[in-house]
Design a protein around this motif. Structure first.
Motif, PDB file in Angstrom:
ATOM      1  N   GLN A 137      19.606  12.548 -50.711  1.00 49.73           N
ATOM      2  CA  GLN A 137      18.415  12.236 -49.896  1.00 49.73           C
ATOM      3  C   GLN A 137      17.187  12.400 -50.769  1.00 49.73           C
ATOM      4  N   LEU A 138      16.998  11.443 -51.668  1.00 51.52           N
ATOM      5  CA  LEU A 138      15.967  11.597 -52.676  1.00 51.52           C
ATOM      6  C   LEU A 138      15.087  10.361 -52.699  1.00 51.52           C
ATOM      7  N   PRO A 139      13.864  10.537 -53.207  1.00 53.08           N
ATOM      8  CA  PRO A 139      12.922   9.415 -53.197  1.00 53.08           C
ATOM      9  C   PRO A 139      13.185   8.457 -54.346  1.00 53.08           C
ATOM     10  N   LYS A 166      15.397  16.692 -40.897  1.00 56.71           N
ATOM     11  CA  LYS A 166      15.463  15.768 -42.021  1.00 56.71           C
ATOM     12  C   LYS A 166      14.353  16.089 -43.022  1.00 56.71           C
ATOM     13  N   THR A 207      14.954  17.419 -46.717  1.00 58.26           N
ATOM     14  CA  THR A 207      14.435  16.575 -47.795  1.00 58.26           C
ATOM     15  C   THR A 207      13.573  17.401 -48.747  1.00 58.26           C
ATOM     16  N   HIS A 233      15.905  19.236 -50.989  1.00 57.12           N
ATOM     17  CA  HIS A 233      16.516  18.330 -51.961  1.00 57.12           C
ATOM     18  C   HIS A 233      15.530  17.908 -53.043  1.00 57.12           C
ATOM     19  N   GLU A 234      14.269  17.728 -52.649  1.00 55.25           N
ATOM     20  CA  GLU A 234      13.279  17.276 -53.631  1.00 55.25           C
ATOM     21  C   GLU A 234      13.038  18.329 -54.704  1.00 55.25           C
TER      22      GLU A 234
END
Lengths: 194, 194
Positions: free
Chosen positions: A170-172, B122, B126, B129-130
């Motif tokens: 779940q990364l940009p 979410k 996120t 995860h970032e």
């Protein structure tokens, strides 16, 4: 005998219709308020009919996860057994898998958590994963047989790596660029021509 | 000022002790029966003291997931900034990550599901995860700077791939052989010397 087969087919059709109706209800209402009544209404059948196919909500949800996973495995198998270059098939598989994992994260993980706990759940999920692993192992073997992958690879290990590559972080990052990158790394990593 | 710092440090220490006690209780009893009372007993403090640090069980569980994730990121950063060959560091990171994911699957996923639902969850996940993605992106940049990875790679995309490789497939493959395979594919895929 023919009548029996016809009845069995109709029965499978109704079972499937109930599962598809459950998916629609879950997408609209989420898992929290799921009622068998709403499922019956969405499937345009009586509430009692649902209970002919599924003993309770838990059994319905378990069947639903299996149904979605089985659909995905059938799609995967169809893509992976096409007569096309290995890395083209791989890219298409990974694109589908990432979409499936995104969907899974949103809803199916919660559904799966309802279904079972602890060891029973682990065994059940492991069974589903093993089916995917077998499909991927056959795919890798076909790549070696076609001369598109290096000889001497362990197909089960390479299959496990493809399985991992299907995790959607779940990364940009741009999804298409990410897929290209995955396939490029994999092509260099296991491809016959470096 | 010194007194304030000392008190703040003691307070951080107690907060941490409560979180560690919660982990012990969860490992013994699972999430189902978690009571603040048991946490207080395991931390050898009064129940009221727990509430000085965490408003309710949900806040405690949310802090716990952040605590475990933050610990893992600190470990990852320590490994990835060591002065050692890139692919050695990568292998060690992936081994730790697979172990973390195994643990996560067993308990933390259920804990995280308790914490929040839908969009809020979410966004929160996120964010976690970032942070991992930033650590991995720095790591890839260091590999390029050291001449161990090819130039012209997109560090963010390669980082996303490393993130995916840390997914532990629940498959019947030998963990060590699997790690060797991952690192070999990655070395061929992005390494400077093919």
């Amino acid at each position: 005998m023919l009548l029996f087969v016809a009845l069995a087919t109709r029965s499978q059709g109704k079972r499937r219709a109930i599962l598809e109706a459950t998916i629609r209800v879950l997408r609209e209402q989420g898992l929290g308020g799921l009622k068998i009544e709403d499922v019956a209404r969405a499937a345009e059948i009586g509430k009692g009919t649902v209970y002919l196919y599924f003993r309770d909500k838990r059994e319905l949800l378990k069947a639903l996860v299996e149904h979605r996973a089985t659909e995905f495995y059938a799609d995967a198998e169809a893509i992976l057994t096409e007569d096309r270059p290995f890395f083209e098939r791989l890219r298409e598989l990974l694109a589908r898998r990432l979409a499936f994992v995104d969907e899974w994260r949103g809803l199916w993980a919660a559904v799966a958590a309802e279904v079972a706990q602890g060891e029973a759940k682990k065994a059940w999920l492991t069974g589903l994963h093993e089916r995917y692993h077998r499909i991927l192992t056959d795919f890798v073997q076909s790549g070696i047989a076609r001369g598109e992958l290096r000889e001497g690879l362990d197909p089960a290990l390479v299959a496990a790596t493809i399985s991992a590559l299907g995790c959607a972080p779940q990364l940009p990052v741009d999804r298409e660029a990410y897929l290209d990158q995955l396939v490029e790394i994999f092509r260099k990593g296991v491809g016959a021509k470096p």
